[in-house]
Write an enzyme that holds these catalytic residues in place. Sequence first.
Site, mmCIF file in Angstrom:
data_model
loop_
_atom_site.group_PDB
_atom_site.id
_atom_site.type_symbol
_atom_site.label_atom_id
_atom_site.label_comp_id
_atom_site.label_asym_id
_atom_site.label_seq_id
_atom_site.Cartn_x
_atom_site.Cartn_y
_atom_site.Cartn_z
ATOM 1 N N HIS A 142 0.836 -1.206 0.000
ATOM 2 C CA HIS A 142 0.000 0.000 0.000
ATOM 3 C C HIS A 142 0.870 1.255 0.000
ATOM 4 O O HIS A 142 1.532 1.551 0.986
ATOM 5 C CB HIS A 142 -0.886 -0.050 1.256
ATOM 6 C CG HIS A 142 -1.883 1.039 1.371
ATOM 7 N ND1 HIS A 142 -1.875 1.939 2.424
ATOM 8 C CD2 HIS A 142 -2.933 1.376 0.586
ATOM 9 C CE1 HIS A 142 -2.900 2.769 2.283
ATOM 10 N NE2 HIS A 142 -3.549 2.448 1.176
ATOM 11 N N ARG A 143 0.908 1.942 -1.143
ATOM 12 C CA ARG A 143 1.777 3.114 -1.342
ATOM 13 C C ARG A 143 3.244 2.740 -1.102
ATOM 14 O O ARG A 143 4.035 3.540 -0.595
ATOM 15 C CB ARG A 143 1.353 4.286 -0.446
ATOM 16 C CG ARG A 143 -0.128 4.650 -0.612
ATOM 17 C CD ARG A 143 -0.601 5.759 0.319
ATOM 18 N NE ARG A 143 -2.037 5.609 0.573
ATOM 19 C CZ ARG A 143 -2.710 6.197 1.540
ATOM 20 N NH1 ARG A 143 -2.096 7.013 2.377
ATOM 21 N NH2 ARG A 143 -4.004 5.984 1.691
ATOM 22 N N HIS A 180 -1.524 10.403 -2.766
ATOM 23 C CA HIS A 180 -2.809 9.931 -2.245
ATOM 24 C C HIS A 180 -3.829 11.038 -2.008
ATOM 25 O O HIS A 180 -4.952 10.976 -2.490
ATOM 26 C CB HIS A 180 -2.630 9.134 -0.948
ATOM 27 C CG HIS A 180 -3.946 8.745 -0.354
ATOM 28 N ND1 HIS A 180 -4.593 9.514 0.601
ATOM 29 C CD2 HIS A 180 -4.776 7.709 -0.620
ATOM 30 C CE1 HIS A 180 -5.754 8.954 0.896
ATOM 31 N NE2 HIS A 180 -5.893 7.853 0.174
ATOM 32 N N ASP A 208 -1.726 5.689 -5.852
ATOM 33 C CA ASP A 208 -2.868 6.506 -6.268
ATOM 34 C C ASP A 208 -2.381 7.463 -7.347
ATOM 35 O O ASP A 208 -1.348 8.111 -7.177
ATOM 36 C CB ASP A 208 -3.372 7.338 -5.085
ATOM 37 C CG ASP A 208 -3.613 6.470 -3.869
ATOM 38 O OD1 ASP A 208 -4.690 5.876 -3.779
ATOM 39 O OD2 ASP A 208 -2.695 6.381 -3.019
ATOM 40 N N ASP A 214 0.543 -1.578 4.737
ATOM 41 C CA ASP A 214 1.692 -0.677 4.833
ATOM 42 C C ASP A 214 2.939 -1.450 5.260
ATOM 43 O O ASP A 214 4.050 -0.922 5.184
ATOM 44 C CB ASP A 214 1.423 0.420 5.874
ATOM 45 C CG ASP A 214 0.188 1.253 5.552
ATOM 46 O OD1 ASP A 214 -0.176 1.347 4.370
ATOM 47 O OD2 ASP A 214 -0.420 1.812 6.495
ATOM 48 N N GLU A 259 1.351 -0.581 -4.945
ATOM 49 C CA GLU A 259 0.052 0.105 -5.022
ATOM 50 C C GLU A 259 0.248 1.610 -4.918
ATOM 51 O O GLU A 259 0.970 2.084 -4.033
ATOM 52 C CB GLU A 259 -0.845 -0.414 -3.890
ATOM 53 C CG GLU A 259 -2.296 -0.025 -4.002
ATOM 54 C CD GLU A 259 -2.671 1.259 -3.281
ATOM 55 O OE1 GLU A 259 -3.821 1.697 -3.450
ATOM 56 O OE2 GLU A 259 -1.834 1.838 -2.549
ATOM 57 N N GLU A 276 -4.675 3.359 -8.652
ATOM 58 C CA GLU A 276 -6.028 3.866 -8.402
ATOM 59 C C GLU A 276 -6.254 5.170 -9.160
ATOM 60 O O GLU A 276 -5.431 6.085 -9.080
ATOM 61 C CB GLU A 276 -6.242 4.116 -6.905
ATOM 62 C CG GLU A 276 -7.638 4.664 -6.610
ATOM 63 C CD GLU A 276 -7.961 4.759 -5.124
ATOM 64 O OE1 GLU A 276 -8.989 5.372 -4.795
ATOM 65 O OE2 GLU A 276 -7.191 4.225 -4.294
ATOM 66 N N LYS A 317 -7.717 8.293 -8.784
ATOM 67 C CA LYS A 317 -8.055 8.967 -7.526
ATOM 68 C C LYS A 317 -8.909 10.194 -7.811
ATOM 69 O O LYS A 317 -8.551 10.993 -8.662
ATOM 70 C CB LYS A 317 -6.742 9.388 -6.851
ATOM 71 C CG LYS A 317 -6.894 9.752 -5.407
ATOM 72 C CD LYS A 317 -7.036 8.510 -4.592
ATOM 73 C CE LYS A 317 -7.541 8.856 -3.211
ATOM 74 N NZ LYS A 317 -7.841 7.654 -2.459
#
Length: 311
Positions: A45-46, A87, A74, A301, A72, A154, A156
């Site tokens: 995640h990020r 994000h 955004d 994370d 991953e 994503e 966003k």
Amino acid sequence: MQHHTTAFLPLGLFAGALVSGSALADATPLEQQLKDLESFQVIAHRGASGHAPESSMAALELAHAWGVDYLELDIQMTSDGELVAFHDDTLERTSNGEGHINDHTLAELKDLDAGSWFNEENPELADDTFAGAEILTLEEVFNRFGQDARYYLETKSPELNPGVEEALVRRLEAYDMIDTGRVLIQSFDQESLLKIHDLNASIPLIQLVWYYPDENNDERLVEWTGVTPGPDEITDADFQAVADYAVGLGTNYLYDGEPVITEDFVEQAQENNLAVHVYTVNDADEMQHLLDWGVNGLFTDYADRLIELTE
């Protein structure tokens, strides 16, 4: 290096890929990617955002070195039409900038320090090299990792980023990320996903959902954008409506510390040809609980914790 549990879905998931065991040797890279979604995916995640500034090159490098399945990010658009990995809609939380990200040119964003905030918030993890971290363009990410990574991107706040779908598909095609099975596109915005689908029907899509109690009746769960009914009321037809354009569902597991989905929900989604990816799970006990349910992937994370559980 891939880390998979032995929890496999019923055969026939993503039947559209037409991949049987015997045909797998001849599978295209895109078919292989869809096949891989049947087993467990570690989604950073990020990047390794528990260890380094989110969406920074340091966070992506670390997650990549661990051998995660997906990086991953955004994706948002600058005022001059460049795609960047960031994000929030506004700059304040994770940079020394101010205002909406979309009101700034790439040059203005490149001048910002998107790393020092992490050192201030996480003194025990602070690293001088994080200070001055740059907001990354999607091209910079692709130029660094290329075909050696898979990307979970994503769209966003599409209403703030008009044209983001066209720009994203153009970049993916230019970098040959689609036929090589390198990318998943996720969004809470169904319309945004359908736009992507119209632009290039080969791109595998993930419909994000967020379940929470109805403000008028907290016994009843609802979904944020109304793309599905709440988990207690969802039917096969509701799952199939999503499976018409998406290969998976990205869902929260908890709301205010209370579960909003069940093992039955996961199984029902899978029976309707949807992989289930749960966000954002950082606690090892919760990870194990969801692994036991047979989910197909977790956003975290702390991909290092998840990899430890799945090896």
